[in-house]
Enzyme design. Structure first.
Site, mmCIF file in Angstrom:
data_model
loop_
_atom_site.group_PDB
_atom_site.id
_atom_site.type_symbol
_atom_site.label_atom_id
_atom_site.label_comp_id
_atom_site.label_asym_id
_atom_site.label_seq_id
_atom_site.Cartn_x
_atom_site.Cartn_y
_atom_site.Cartn_z
ATOM 1 C CD GLU A 148 -2.985 -19.764 15.917
ATOM 2 O OE1 GLU A 148 -1.758 -20.496 15.568
ATOM 3 O OE2 GLU A 148 -3.648 -19.514 15.232
ATOM 4 C CG ASN A 189 -7.654 -15.106 18.898
ATOM 5 O OD1 ASN A 189 -8.868 -15.279 18.926
ATOM 6 N ND2 ASN A 189 -7.049 -15.197 18.019
ATOM 7 C CG HIS A 226 -9.381 -19.157 10.298
ATOM 8 N ND1 HIS A 226 -9.351 -18.294 9.408
ATOM 9 C CD2 HIS A 226 -8.513 -19.171 11.460
ATOM 10 C CE1 HIS A 226 -8.674 -17.386 10.078
ATOM 11 N NE2 HIS A 226 -8.221 -17.693 11.126
ATOM 12 C CD GLU A 256 -7.344 -14.984 13.919
ATOM 13 O OE1 GLU A 256 -7.129 -15.877 12.700
ATOM 14 O OE2 GLU A 256 -6.625 -14.762 14.736
ATOM 15 C CG ASP A 258 -10.831 -17.272 6.799
ATOM 16 O OD1 ASP A 258 -10.905 -18.285 7.488
ATOM 17 O OD2 ASP A 258 -9.895 -16.690 6.443
HETATM 18 C C1 XIL Z 1 -2.183 -15.083 9.285
HETATM 19 C C2 XIL Z 1 -2.229 -13.953 8.170
HETATM 20 O O1 XIL Z 1 -3.480 -13.563 7.552
HETATM 21 C C3 XIL Z 1 -1.214 -13.998 7.172
HETATM 22 O O2 XIL Z 1 -1.027 -12.990 6.331
HETATM 23 C C4 XIL Z 1 0.322 -14.374 7.604
HETATM 24 O O3 XIL Z 1 1.149 -14.848 6.390
HETATM 25 C C5 XIL Z 1 -0.081 -15.494 8.634
HETATM 26 O O4 XIL Z 1 -0.862 -15.447 9.514
HETATM 27 N N1 XIL Z 1 -4.254 -17.298 12.923
HETATM 28 C C6 XIL Z 1 -4.133 -16.257 13.350
HETATM 29 C C7 XIL Z 1 -3.808 -15.100 12.616
HETATM 30 O O5 XIL Z 1 -4.301 -15.990 14.676
HETATM 31 O O6 XIL Z 1 -2.560 -14.165 12.922
HETATM 32 C C8 XIL Z 1 -3.156 -15.576 11.152
HETATM 33 O O7 XIL Z 1 -2.929 -14.719 10.249
HETATM 34 C C9 XIL Z 1 -4.086 -16.793 10.733
HETATM 35 C C10 XIL Z 1 -4.284 -17.654 11.457
#
Ligand code: XIL
Length: 361
Positions: A148, A189, A226, A256, A258
């Protein structure tokens, strides 16, 4: 073509098969999940998480982050990350490691940017990566080295590392990661880099070019994935993005995924839409030669991060909180099976997949 007909008709067909097994049959390297520490005392959860036929790859959701590995300067702790890495070791699942340099979940001692000049920050990053990537050396199929780094509007995120070192912090991080664990695939990422082609995607491409020109060994780009049901990017949009990324790096992945509902409770139509949205992601990966795999950001609503992060939204995962598989699960398995039997991917991309599989072993 069978593959496309399947997309239209499969949403509610329950199919037998498990995610990683059919993903591999379809020519992907893995289908994985994030796992977080609070779930590790739940046997219902573990039965699924530890099943290599379901998930061929695990990612610690939090355990390897800076705040968990170096909460106080120079003192490294690996209990949380190891709890998940050790499952993978026992089961033979791969490990996707996450993440070395990120502005979020930093410990307090590192967030005061004004304290550090360039040399100090460089030393801090070096020590962190050498220790953490050193601890997991040889065990990570991939590392999300930098997470990020860009803003949605295309600027560099103004984080402590950037303030101290400019874009050099990215180059430096990749170089140290490679020296420390030469076998790991080193990824950049980020989120909101799925739907082609927004300012962030263009800036990400420019950034990757810049750091590679400066000697950063960037092997992969991870799209977090996401998104929201009914508003998630189309297969066409994601394929276009990945085609662009594929010009820069050896591999791409969804890291990641969802897909959350924005209004709860939901009904059958929303559940069906979620299945279609997940299939767009899986289809985009299947139809992109360099896309190696898909990781979901946990697999059950019981442990999803979404309700905390986005109050009122949720039910983003493939299993509900009672461990029932949703239509989205069956849609994905069906799509992967269909791709496997049509030979869609293996015939399109034998060389890269075989080459990657060898180095991953
Ligand atoms: C999230 C976790 O799932 C949570 O438990 C934590 O509180 C915050 O981070 N992008 C990412 C992940 O790269 O590391 C994040 O994970 C979600 C967004």
């Amino acid at each position: 073509m069978n593959f496309h007909l399947f997309l239209l008709s499969s949403a509610f067909v329950a199919v037998s098969g498990q995610l990683d097994k059919v993903a591999k049959e379809a020519g992907l390297l893995y289908f994985g999940t994030a796992v977080d520490n609070p779930s590790l005392n739940n046997q219902n959860y573990l039965r699924i998480a530890r099943d290599p036929a379901e998930f061929g790859s695990l990612t610690p959701a939090n355990g390897q982050k800076w705040s968990n590995t170096q909460a106080s300067q120079g003192r490294f702790t690996y209990g949380s990350g190891d709890a998940i890495a050790n499952i993978a070791r026992q089961t033979g699942q791969q490990l996707r490691c996450h993440t070395l340099v990120w502005y979020n979940q930093l410990p307090g001692w590192d967030t005061v940017s004004s304290v550090y000049n360039r040399d100090q920050m460089q030393q801090i990053i070096t020590a962190h990566i050498q220790n953490v990537a050193g601890h997991y050396k040889g065990r990570c199929y991939a590392w999300d080295v930098v997470n990020e780094a860009m803003e949605d509007d295309g600027r560099y995120r103004n984080n402590p590392m950037y303030r101290a070192m400019g874009v050099d912090y990215i180059t430096h991080s990749f170089k140290v990661a490679q020296q420390t664990d030469p076998a790991a695939k080193l990824y950049y990422n980020d989120f909101n880099i799925e739907r082609c082609c927004n300012a962030k995607i263009n800036a990400t491409i420019a950034m990757i070019r810049t750091v590679k020109a400066a000697g950063a060994p960037v092997h992969g780009i991870g799209m977090q994935g996401h998104s929201r049901v009914g508003m998630s990017p189309s297969k066409r949009e994601m394929k276009e993005t990945m085609a662009r990324f594929s010009e820069l790096v050896d591999e791409v992945a969804f890291t990641e995924v969802d897909i959350r509902h924005t209004k709860l409770p939901i009904g059958a139509a929303e559940r069906e839409q979620q299945g279609k949205d997940y299939m767009e992601v899986v289809g985009a990966c299947l139809e992109t030669p360099k896309c190696v795999g898909i990781t979901v950001w946990d697999f059950t609503d019981q442990y999803s991060w979404i309700p905390q992060q986005y109050p009122g939204e949720g039910e983003a995962c493939l299993w509900d909180r009672n461990y029932n598989k949703k239509p989205a699960y069956h849609s994905i398995v069906g799509l992967l099976q269909s791709a496997a039997s049509s030979g869609l991917r293996t015939s399109a991309t034998p060389a890269p997949v075989a080459a990657i599989a060898v180095t991953a072993a």
